[in-house]
Every structure is written in C-alpha cells, then in structure tokens.
Write a protein that holds these residues in place. Sequence first.
Motif, PDB file in Angstrom:
ATOM      1  N   ASP A 147       0.838  -1.195   0.000  1.00 32.36           N
ATOM      2  CA  ASP A 147       0.000   0.000   0.000  1.00 32.36           C
ATOM      3  C   ASP A 147       0.878   1.252   0.000  1.00 32.36           C
ATOM      4  O   ASP A 147       1.869   1.337   0.728  1.00 32.36           O
ATOM      5  CB  ASP A 147      -0.896   0.007   1.242  1.00 32.36           C
ATOM      6  N   VAL A 148       0.510   2.226  -0.816  1.00 30.32           N
ATOM      7  CA  VAL A 148       1.348   3.415  -0.997  1.00 30.32           C
ATOM      8  C   VAL A 148       1.536   4.199   0.298  1.00 30.32           C
ATOM      9  O   VAL A 148       2.608   4.782   0.526  1.00 30.32           O
ATOM     10  CB  VAL A 148       0.783   4.304  -2.124  1.00 30.32           C
ATOM     11  N   LEU A 149       0.533   4.221   1.176  1.00 26.65           N
ATOM     12  CA  LEU A 149       0.691   4.947   2.434  1.00 26.65           C
ATOM     13  C   LEU A 149       1.678   4.231   3.356  1.00 26.65           C
ATOM     14  O   LEU A 149       2.484   4.884   4.046  1.00 26.65           O
ATOM     15  CB  LEU A 149      -0.652   5.124   3.135  1.00 26.65           C
ATOM     16  N   THR A 150       1.635   2.914   3.364  1.00 20.46           N
ATOM     17  CA  THR A 150       2.578   2.138   4.164  1.00 20.46           C
ATOM     18  C   THR A 150       4.005   2.361   3.687  1.00 20.46           C
ATOM     19  O   THR A 150       4.921   2.586   4.483  1.00 20.46           O
ATOM     20  CB  THR A 150       2.239   0.640   4.096  1.00 20.46           C
ATOM     21  N   VAL A 151       4.193   2.327   2.383  1.00 20.04           N
ATOM     22  CA  VAL A 151       5.527   2.529   1.818  1.00 20.04           C
ATOM     23  C   VAL A 151       6.027   3.941   2.103  1.00 20.04           C
ATOM     24  O   VAL A 151       7.195   4.147   2.463  1.00 20.04           O
ATOM     25  CB  VAL A 151       5.533   2.246   0.305  1.00 20.04           C
ATOM     26  N   SER A 152       5.136   4.917   1.969  1.00 22.08           N
ATOM     27  CA  SER A 152       5.526   6.306   2.208  1.00 22.08           C
ATOM     28  C   SER A 152       6.025   6.500   3.633  1.00 22.08           C
ATOM     29  O   SER A 152       7.035   7.175   3.873  1.00 22.08           O
ATOM     30  CB  SER A 152       4.333   7.226   1.930  1.00 22.08           C
ATOM     31  N   ARG A 153       5.343   5.895   4.588  1.00 22.71           N
ATOM     32  CA  ARG A 153       5.782   5.962   5.989  1.00 22.71           C
ATOM     33  C   ARG A 153       7.107   5.217   6.178  1.00 22.71           C
ATOM     34  O   ARG A 153       8.020   5.707   6.855  1.00 22.71           O
ATOM     35  CB  ARG A 153       4.706   5.376   6.901  1.00 22.71           C
ATOM     36  N   ASP A 154       7.207   4.036   5.582  1.00 26.18           N
ATOM     37  CA  ASP A 154       8.386   3.208   5.792  1.00 26.18           C
ATOM     38  C   ASP A 154       9.642   3.767   5.127  1.00 26.18           C
ATOM     39  O   ASP A 154      10.763   3.334   5.443  1.00 26.18           O
ATOM     40  CB  ASP A 154       8.136   1.790   5.283  1.00 26.18           C
ATOM     41  N   LEU A 155       9.487   4.696   4.207  1.00 24.22           N
ATOM     42  CA  LEU A 155      10.653   5.321   3.571  1.00 24.22           C
ATOM     43  C   LEU A 155      11.369   6.300   4.495  1.00 24.22           C
ATOM     44  O   LEU A 155      12.532   6.638   4.257  1.00 24.22           O
ATOM     45  CB  LEU A 155      10.243   6.042   2.283  1.00 24.22           C
ATOM     46  N   ILE A 156      10.694   6.761   5.540  1.00 22.01           N
ATOM     47  CA  ILE A 156      11.349   7.660   6.485  1.00 22.01           C
ATOM     48  C   ILE A 156      12.478   6.894   7.180  1.00 22.01           C
ATOM     49  O   ILE A 156      12.263   5.827   7.755  1.00 22.01           O
ATOM     50  CB  ILE A 156      10.355   8.210   7.532  1.00 22.01           C
ATOM     51  N   GLY A 157      13.681   7.425   7.116  1.00 21.96           N
ATOM     52  CA  GLY A 157      14.844   6.766   7.687  1.00 21.96           C
ATOM     53  C   GLY A 157      15.656   5.969   6.683  1.00 21.96           C
ATOM     54  O   GLY A 157      16.782   5.562   6.977  1.00 21.96           O
ATOM     55  N   VAL A 158      15.100   5.744   5.481  1.00 23.59           N
ATOM     56  CA  VAL A 158      15.819   5.044   4.421  1.00 23.59           C
ATOM     57  C   VAL A 158      16.803   6.014   3.763  1.00 23.59           C
ATOM     58  O   VAL A 158      16.505   7.200   3.596  1.00 23.59           O
ATOM     59  CB  VAL A 158      14.830   4.483   3.378  1.00 23.59           C
ATOM     60  N   GLU A 159      17.961   5.514   3.396  1.00 24.87           N
ATOM     61  CA  GLU A 159      18.967   6.359   2.743  1.00 24.87           C
ATOM     62  C   GLU A 159      18.818   6.272   1.226  1.00 24.87           C
ATOM     63  O   GLU A 159      18.832   5.183   0.647  1.00 24.87           O
ATOM     64  CB  GLU A 159      20.378   5.933   3.141  1.00 24.87           C
ATOM     65  N   LEU A 160      18.651   7.427   0.588  1.00 25.21           N
ATOM     66  CA  LEU A 160      18.632   7.519  -0.866  1.00 25.21           C
ATOM     67  C   LEU A 160      20.057   7.754  -1.345  1.00 25.21           C
ATOM     68  O   LEU A 160      20.682   8.755  -1.001  1.00 25.21           O
ATOM     69  CB  LEU A 160      17.727   8.667  -1.320  1.00 25.21           C
ATOM     70  N   VAL A 161      20.579   6.799  -2.105  1.00 25.57           N
ATOM     71  CA  VAL A 161      21.942   6.871  -2.635  1.00 25.57           C
ATOM     72  C   VAL A 161      21.869   7.268  -4.101  1.00 25.57           C
ATOM     73  O   VAL A 161      21.120   6.654  -4.873  1.00 25.57           O
ATOM     74  CB  VAL A 161      22.654   5.509  -2.482  1.00 25.57           C
ATOM     75  N   TRP A 162      22.653   8.290  -4.468  1.00 24.17           N
ATOM     76  CA  TRP A 162      22.559   8.790  -5.828  1.00 24.17           C
ATOM     77  C   TRP A 162      23.919   9.268  -6.336  1.00 24.17           C
ATOM     78  O   TRP A 162      24.357  10.363  -6.053  1.00 24.17           O
ATOM     79  CB  TRP A 162      21.557   9.945  -5.897  1.00 24.17           C
ATOM     80  N   ARG A 163      24.621   8.405  -7.022  1.00 29.08           N
ATOM     81  CA  ARG A 163      25.823   8.744  -7.773  1.00 29.08           C
ATOM     82  C   ARG A 163      26.822   9.576  -6.970  1.00 29.08           C
ATOM     83  O   ARG A 163      27.165  10.693  -7.338  1.00 29.08           O
ATOM     84  CB  ARG A 163      25.438   9.436  -9.069  1.00 29.08           C
ATOM     85  N   GLY A 164      27.289   9.000  -5.866  1.00 22.53           N
ATOM     86  CA  GLY A 164      28.296   9.649  -5.050  1.00 22.53           C
ATOM     87  C   GLY A 164      27.755  10.499  -3.921  1.00 22.53           C
ATOM     88  O   GLY A 164      28.511  10.929  -3.051  1.00 22.53           O
ATOM     89  N   CYS A 165      26.455  10.740  -3.931  1.00 24.86           N
ATOM     90  CA  CYS A 165      25.809  11.502  -2.868  1.00 24.86           C
ATOM     91  C   CYS A 165      24.744  10.628  -2.203  1.00 24.86           C
ATOM     92  O   CYS A 165      24.315   9.624  -2.764  1.00 24.86           O
ATOM     93  CB  CYS A 165      25.154  12.762  -3.420  1.00 24.86           C
ATOM     94  N   ALA A 166      24.340  11.027  -1.012  1.00 24.88           N
ATOM     95  CA  ALA A 166      23.297  10.275  -0.320  1.00 24.88           C
ATOM     96  C   ALA A 166      22.683  11.130   0.772  1.00 24.88           C
ATOM     97  O   ALA A 166      23.286  12.096   1.251  1.00 24.88           O
ATOM     98  CB  ALA A 166      23.861   8.981   0.281  1.00 24.88           C
ATOM     99  N   GLY A 167      21.469  10.762   1.143  1.00 24.49           N
ATOM    100  CA  GLY A 167      20.792  11.454   2.228  1.00 24.49           C
ATOM    101  C   GLY A 167      19.704  10.564   2.812  1.00 24.49           C
ATOM    102  O   GLY A 167      19.120   9.731   2.100  1.00 24.49           O
ATOM    103  N   THR A 168      19.457  10.724   4.089  1.00 27.74           N
ATOM    104  CA  THR A 168      18.391   9.989   4.755  1.00 27.74           C
ATOM    105  C   THR A 168      17.059  10.672   4.489  1.00 27.74           C
ATOM    106  O   THR A 168      16.926  11.889   4.683  1.00 27.74           O
ATOM    107  CB  THR A 168      18.641   9.925   6.270  1.00 27.74           C
ATOM    108  N   ILE A 169      16.082   9.917   4.033  1.00 31.59           N
ATOM    109  CA  ILE A 169      14.762  10.474   3.748  1.00 31.59           C
ATOM    110  C   ILE A 169      14.075  10.852   5.060  1.00 31.59           C
ATOM    111  O   ILE A 169      13.924  10.020   5.949  1.00 31.59           O
ATOM    112  CB  ILE A 169      13.896   9.467   2.964  1.00 31.59           C
ATOM    113  N   VAL A 170      13.666  12.114   5.173  1.00 29.43           N
ATOM    114  CA  VAL A 170      13.014  12.590   6.394  1.00 29.43           C
ATOM    115  C   VAL A 170      11.610  13.130   6.130  1.00 29.43           C
ATOM    116  O   VAL A 170      10.903  13.505   7.072  1.00 29.43           O
ATOM    117  CB  VAL A 170      13.863  13.661   7.114  1.00 29.43           C
ATOM    118  N   GLU A 171      11.195  13.147   4.860  1.00 29.56           N
ATOM    119  CA  GLU A 171       9.850  13.650   4.545  1.00 29.56           C
ATOM    120  C   GLU A 171       9.388  13.086   3.205  1.00 29.56           C
ATOM    121  O   GLU A 171      10.129  13.107   2.220  1.00 29.56           O
ATOM    122  CB  GLU A 171       9.858  15.181   4.492  1.00 29.56           C
TER     123      GLU A 171
END
Length: 204
Positions: A12-36
Amino acid sequence: MPYLGTSFFQRDVLTVSRDLIGVELVWRGCAGTIVETEAYTVEGDPACHTATRPSAREFVKTHPPGAAYVYFNYGMYWLFNLLVKGGSRDGLILIRALAPTRGIPQMQQRRHREKLHELCSGPGKLAQALAIDGTHHGLPMTGKGRPSGCGLVQPATSTHEIVTDIRVGISQAVDYPWRFLSSHSPHVSVKHGKVKLPVTNAQK
C-alpha cells in the motif's frame, strides 16, 4: 547494508511512504536519509497526476514498482517520486526532504549553500543537490535494472519519530494526512503543523 528490493514497493502506498522515512537515498556519489515524503494514490486522489495526466496513468501501467517518476514543476524544479504498485493501493511518493549523509561538498556546490539544512529541505532543493533531472525519469531504483551507484538502503535501526500531516502546495484534497515526516529533523521542508492551507473563493 543491502539495497531495497522491488517487493518493498509492492505494498500500500501509504505504508511505503511511511516506511521510507529513515531510508537512505543513494545517488551517484551523494546520499541522504529520507526525512519527509508525500503519498499520492492512483485512484481517488484528485491531487495525483494520474487524475489529470494520461502520461502519468501510462507510466503506472508500464513501469515496475520502485521506478523513478521525475517531472518539472512550475517550469522551475525537478521533483523526484517513486512508483508504488501491486499492493492494496497503487500510487506515487514524492521525496520531499533528505538529511545529507554523503557527497556533501558536491551538494553545497550545486545548491550554492553551505548549511546542511539548506541543501535538501524541499523536493526541488534535493533534486538540485543530487543533480536529478528529466533524464532520470523511469529509472528503476530496484531490481536488476537498477544502475550502479543508485538505490535505497534500509538502515539496521531507525530512531525517527514519524508523524503525519497534510500535504504541501496543492489545491485539491488538501486535508488528506498523507505527508510523513521525521518530527524532530531540521531538514524537513515544512515543520509539522505549519502547512498553510490555500485560500478558497468562499474565504475571500
């Protein structure tokens, strides 16, 4: 830590949206923890692109779960979304803010900003910081097609206190509490409870 698999986005899209908080997005040498994040459902959500754009509906049909949906907003900013499908509700999730973790000098150069909380505290900002643009539309972020150096990493533990709020900058379905954020993060685009509702004709 391993990258998230396709099955993560087959819920479910709402479950995934919540669960993405705290996941790290890695992108070609850069990265950040998803907070929103913000969730948009394919069906029954007038604020979702699928309500008005045939191209968005076609994207949902033809792309796999976890694919990047990237579009140009107001002729100014690229916005990065992830496709969710195969669960109880399909949808698109806008990644609204990151807490930078890697590649910070490159982000600072691209954003012309030095302070960490100014680098990725909004969807347009994070796309600029990571150099995401329209050429990345449709990029698979999971599975065999995922390019090297891009993906989403689930941390072993998460200390984020997740709260929900209404979505930002839309004129329809403004009361849906489908924005998820790390409550104490200084990197979110709009703090909890601070979204300004649009003025309607009846209020003028």
